[in-house]
Design a protein around this motif. Structure first.
Motif, PDB file in Angstrom:
ATOM      1  N   GLU A 365      -1.787   6.032   0.930  1.00 57.43           N
ATOM      2  CA  GLU A 365      -3.085   5.651   0.370  1.00 57.43           C
ATOM      3  C   GLU A 365      -2.919   4.579  -0.709  1.00 57.43           C
ATOM      4  N   ALA A 366      -1.927   4.759  -1.587  1.00 52.92           N
ATOM      5  CA  ALA A 366      -1.690   3.781  -2.649  1.00 52.92           C
ATOM      6  C   ALA A 366      -1.215   2.456  -2.084  1.00 52.92           C
ATOM      7  N   ILE A 367      -0.381   2.495  -1.053  1.00 52.52           N
ATOM      8  CA  ILE A 367       0.135   1.250  -0.468  1.00 52.52           C
ATOM      9  C   ILE A 367      -1.005   0.426   0.128  1.00 52.52           C
ATOM     10  N   TYR A 368      -1.889   1.103   0.859  1.00 46.50           N
ATOM     11  CA  TYR A 368      -2.990   0.362   1.468  1.00 46.50           C
ATOM     12  C   TYR A 368      -4.061  -0.020   0.433  1.00 46.50           C
ATOM     13  N   ALA A 369      -4.203   0.753  -0.631  1.00 47.36           N
ATOM     14  CA  ALA A 369      -5.187   0.419  -1.672  1.00 47.36           C
ATOM     15  C   ALA A 369      -4.720  -0.773  -2.512  1.00 47.36           C
ATOM     16  N   ASP A 370      -3.437  -0.752  -2.922  1.00 48.62           N
ATOM     17  CA  ASP A 370      -2.908  -1.796  -3.808  1.00 48.62           C
ATOM     18  C   ASP A 370      -2.180  -2.905  -3.057  1.00 48.62           C
ATOM     19  N   GLY A 371      -1.860  -2.641  -1.809  1.00 49.42           N
ATOM     20  CA  GLY A 371      -1.131  -3.630  -1.013  1.00 49.42           C
ATOM     21  C   GLY A 371       0.372  -3.465  -1.070  1.00 49.42           C
ATOM     22  N   PHE A 372       0.892  -2.680  -2.044  1.00 50.94           N
ATOM     23  CA  PHE A 372       2.341  -2.533  -2.191  1.00 50.94           C
ATOM     24  C   PHE A 372       2.650  -1.434  -3.204  1.00 50.94           C
ATOM     25  N   ILE A 373       3.886  -0.974  -3.194  1.00 47.94           N
ATOM     26  CA  ILE A 373       4.449  -0.160  -4.262  1.00 47.94           C
ATOM     27  C   ILE A 373       5.876  -0.640  -4.510  1.00 47.94           C
ATOM     28  N   PHE A 374       6.367  -0.445  -5.714  1.00 49.67           N
ATOM     29  CA  PHE A 374       7.763  -0.705  -6.015  1.00 49.67           C
ATOM     30  C   PHE A 374       8.536   0.607  -5.909  1.00 49.67           C
ATOM     31  N   VAL A 375       9.843   0.492  -5.600  1.00 44.94           N
ATOM     32  CA  VAL A 375      10.670   1.669  -5.348  1.00 44.94           C
ATOM     33  C   VAL A 375      11.904   1.622  -6.234  1.00 44.94           C
ATOM     34  N   ARG A 376      12.151   2.762  -6.922  1.00 42.86           N
ATOM     35  CA  ARG A 376      13.355   2.895  -7.749  1.00 42.86           C
ATOM     36  C   ARG A 376      14.548   3.258  -6.890  1.00 42.86           C
ATOM     37  N   ASP A 377      15.718   2.807  -7.318  1.00 44.16           N
ATOM     38  CA  ASP A 377      16.962   3.096  -6.622  1.00 44.16           C
ATOM     39  C   ASP A 377      17.347   4.569  -6.818  1.00 44.16           C
ATOM     40  N   ALA A 378      18.478   4.966  -6.185  1.00 44.95           N
ATOM     41  CA  ALA A 378      18.933   6.351  -6.291  1.00 44.95           C
ATOM     42  C   ALA A 378      19.253   6.750  -7.723  1.00 44.95           C
ATOM     43  N   ASP A 379      19.540   5.772  -8.599  1.00 43.25           N
ATOM     44  CA  ASP A 379      19.814   6.107 -10.000  1.00 43.25           C
ATOM     45  C   ASP A 379      18.548   6.460 -10.777  1.00 43.25           C
ATOM     46  N   ARG A 380      17.375   6.260 -10.133  1.00 45.06           N
ATOM     47  CA  ARG A 380      16.067   6.568 -10.708  1.00 45.06           C
ATOM     48  C   ARG A 380      15.793   5.775 -11.997  1.00 45.06           C
ATOM     49  N   LEU A 381      16.512   4.675 -12.180  1.00 42.93           N
ATOM     50  CA  LEU A 381      16.333   3.841 -13.365  1.00 42.93           C
ATOM     51  C   LEU A 381      15.849   2.442 -13.013  1.00 42.93           C
ATOM     52  N   HIS A 382      16.456   1.840 -11.999  1.00 41.54           N
ATOM     53  CA  HIS A 382      16.215   0.445 -11.694  1.00 41.54           C
ATOM     54  C   HIS A 382      15.282   0.281 -10.501  1.00 41.54           C
ATOM     55  N   VAL A 383      14.320  -0.630 -10.646  1.00 42.70           N
ATOM     56  CA  VAL A 383      13.406  -0.954  -9.550  1.00 42.70           C
ATOM     57  C   VAL A 383      14.100  -1.964  -8.653  1.00 42.70           C
ATOM     58  N   THR A 384      14.343  -1.596  -7.406  1.00 40.26           N
ATOM     59  CA  THR A 384      15.151  -2.443  -6.520  1.00 40.26           C
ATOM     60  C   THR A 384      14.489  -2.727  -5.177  1.00 40.26           C
ATOM     61  N   GLY A 385      13.333  -2.120  -4.893  1.00 42.41           N
ATOM     62  CA  GLY A 385      12.727  -2.319  -3.579  1.00 42.41           C
ATOM     63  C   GLY A 385      11.219  -2.418  -3.657  1.00 42.41           C
ATOM     64  N   ILE A 386      10.632  -2.924  -2.570  1.00 41.73           N
ATOM     65  CA  ILE A 386       9.182  -3.020  -2.461  1.00 41.73           C
ATOM     66  C   ILE A 386       8.774  -2.605  -1.059  1.00 41.73           C
ATOM     67  N   LEU A 387       7.656  -1.897  -0.955  1.00 36.15           N
ATOM     68  CA  LEU A 387       7.105  -1.504   0.340  1.00 36.15           C
ATOM     69  C   LEU A 387       5.653  -1.959   0.366  1.00 36.15           C
ATOM     70  N   THR A 388       5.347  -2.872   1.273  1.00 40.10           N
ATOM     71  CA  THR A 388       4.009  -3.439   1.361  1.00 40.10           C
ATOM     72  C   THR A 388       3.231  -2.824   2.514  1.00 40.10           C
ATOM     73  N   ALA A 389       1.932  -3.072   2.513  1.00 41.41           N
ATOM     74  CA  ALA A 389       1.099  -2.591   3.620  1.00 41.41           C
ATOM     75  C   ALA A 389       1.561  -3.201   4.930  1.00 41.41           C
ATOM     76  N   ALA A 390       1.994  -4.463   4.887  1.00 44.92           N
ATOM     77  CA  ALA A 390       2.492  -5.115   6.103  1.00 44.92           C
ATOM     78  C   ALA A 390       3.768  -4.440   6.587  1.00 44.92           C
ATOM     79  N   ASP A 391       4.671  -4.080   5.643  1.00 46.20           N
ATOM     80  CA  ASP A 391       5.894  -3.357   6.030  1.00 46.20           C
ATOM     81  C   ASP A 391       5.543  -2.052   6.723  1.00 46.20           C
ATOM     82  N   LEU A 392       4.593  -1.335   6.136  1.00 52.21           N
ATOM     83  CA  LEU A 392       4.211  -0.026   6.661  1.00 52.21           C
ATOM     84  C   LEU A 392       3.616  -0.163   8.057  1.00 52.21           C
TER      85      LEU A 392
END
Length: 515
Positions: A365-392
């Motif tokens: 719901e958030a991805i389609y509402a905002d167009g994207f979300i950012f994703v933290r790495d396994a260390d839960r500290l650094h933002v290293t990825g993005i998932l967009t509505a187009a990706d989904l």
């Protein structure tokens, strides 16, 4: 002390080491014991379930990594609870080197507080012999004994029965027929024997191929995790994430404390092989690696990069990893309305950031509402990825495509089956308990069509100018791919698998060209 009250079952086989340097071997053999370390944990019988045992280990070893605690919990739970009287035990010996001792467990777990450290956790054992050379054991069973763990189950290739024979005769009878030495066993044996500074490295695709697999389905992941855990190994990074072309290292993990074993100290970004695979779909490898701009950049630079890369948004992250938010064309427009020459800071907007293992369905719901979300790495500290509505959308499209192709093939099979065969013919293709539930072709499973069409007389009724056996073999290949698809995996079908599905569909369209 635990009381063994479980129902009778076939004896199982276990390996229990006598210490990294064999320091517990002599006393174990002399006094009829199996002995493990972990004296810091105290009396393990105070913890009636795995969760309480894990918590006790966390308190006893506060600096140990979570997946090390999980690994130790599994070993000690086996020692105290899963091993039962009558089970067989193998202890690899340091003296004489290259030999093993074989015994039979005779009593439950005991905690002997008066004993020296690392001699307090014991099980009584009747040692049957301690003169069996490793050279008398076939390579596949010998590979199982190379595990880095102090306690592990020996389950492959009828291990319990063969160890019983070795105890009686001193000779490993091997498997019935030709001996099986799998490439997975050889891989694990090699990885377990290496120094952590020089681990075995390979792509995730290569790892899967050692188990004869191409995609990370739930059952495949569970099998590989269990085999790694039984060897005291894990992977860095987790083999369940990323692309199958990504490289991983197989590293040792989980030797008992103060054992002197050369295991890794840093367990960050490693697979927790002791935990079952999540049943719920998570983000996993879906996010795309992130492109960002620093907060010191100009807005013109950011806009140029967005146009150049055809981005709808871009993250603002400094070189030290500090995350500030996102810039999108919408936030840029708002900034220009508010000021004639807005700065990059004025165009930064907040954006949702989630952990890499977050539930995917919770984010749609958030991805389609905002167009994207950012994703933290396994260390839960650094933002290293993005998932967009187009990706989904693209991901779901990739997942849906093989289902659509297979559904058309099934529908074509159903149509001709209903036209050519009687209900009695259909019922003859299923197990007796299902016969009363079959009334039309839609009641058949994909595999049922193979049994239906195996009969030469039934096959002749179709009047298809196709080779009978070749068609059945092709149908069976598609059945296996279809079953594989029932287990979600982020890995796409291979080109060959798509070719198999499309080949069947081409045959069906040719023999029955109706739309």
């Amino acid at each position: 002390m635990y009381e063994d009250v479980r129902p009778l079952a076939e004896p199982r086989a276990w390996m229990i080491r006598g210490g990294r340097e064999g320091q517990r071997e002599a006393r174990a053999l002399q006094e009829g014991l199996a002995i493990v370390g972990w004296h810091e944990a105290g009396d393990l019988s105070r913890h009636p379930n795995r969760e309480q045992l894990a918590e006790a280990l966390r308190l006893a070893f506060p600096t140990a990594a979570p997946n090390v605690i999980s690994n130790w919990t599994g070993q000690l739970w086996r020692f105290t609870t899963e091993i039962r009287a009558g089970d067989l035990v193998v202890m690899p010996l340091k003296s004489p080197a290259g030999h093993i001792a074989i015994g039979k467990v005779t009593g439950p777990y005991e905690y002997r507080a008066h004993e020296p450290e690392d001699f307090q956790q014991v099980r009584t054992v009747d040692w049957l012999r301690w003169d069996v050379p490793l050279t008398a054991i076939r390579p596949d069973l010998r590979a199982s004994l190379s595990s880095l763990l102090t306690v592990c189950g020996l389950t492959r290739n009828n291990a319990a029965g063969r160890i019983a024979d070795i105890a009686d005769t001193g000779v490993d009878p091997g498997l019935a027929g030709e001996e099986e030495v799998t490439s997975a066993d050889e891989l694990l044996e090699d990885a377990a024997s290496r120094d952590p500074a020089s681990p075995r490295q390979m792509t995730i695709r290569s790892l899967l191929e050692h188990w004869g697999q191409r995609r990370r389905t739930g059952p495949v992941i569970a099998t590989i995790k269990a085999d790694l855990a039984n060897k005291g190994l894990t992977t860095r990074p987790p083999f369940t994430e990323g692309s199958v072309s990504d490289e991983i290292a197989l590293i040792p993990l989980g030797a008992e404390p103060a054992s002197g074993a050369t295991t890794v100290d840093d367990t960050t970004n490693t697979e927790d092989v002791s935990e079952p695979e999540h049943m719920s779909l998570r983000l996993g490898s879906l996010p795309t690696p992130l492109v960002s701009v620093p907060s010191t950049a100009t807005l013109t630079y950011a806009k140029t990069l967005m146009v150049q890369r055809r981005f709808s948004q871009i993250a603002v992250i400094d070189t030290d990893g500090t995350y500030h938010g996102a810039i999108s064309w919408e936030s840029i427009g708002r900034a220009h309305i508010a000021a004639n020459q807005p700065s990059l800071q004025a165009a930064i907007a907040s954006a949702r950031v989630v952990d890499h293992d977050a539930l995917l369905l919770d984010q749609i719901e958030a991805i389609y509402a905002d167009g994207f979300i950012f994703v933290r790495d396994a260390d839960r500290l650094h933002v290293t990825g993005i998932l967009t509505a187009a990706d989904l959308t693209g991901q779901f499209g990739s997942l849906a495509r093989p289902f659509v192709l297979i559904e058309e093939a099934e529908n074509r099979l159903r149509r001709v089956t209903d036209e050519v065969f009687t209900v009695d013919d259909l019922r003859d293709a299923v197990q007796p308990h299902r016969k009363s539930k079959v009334h039309r072709a839609a009641d058949l499973t994909f595999g049922d069509y193979i049994f239906l069409l195996k009969n030469p007389q039934r096959w002749s009724l179709l009047q298809w100018q196709l080779d009978h056996q070749l068609f059945l073999a092709h149908l069976d290949e598609v059945r296996e791919i279809r079953n594989d698809l029932m287990h979600f995996t982020p890995d796409p079908l291979s080109h060959d698998q798509y070719g198999t599905i499309e080949g069947l569909l081409s045959l069906l369209r040719t023999v029955d060209p109706r739309p």
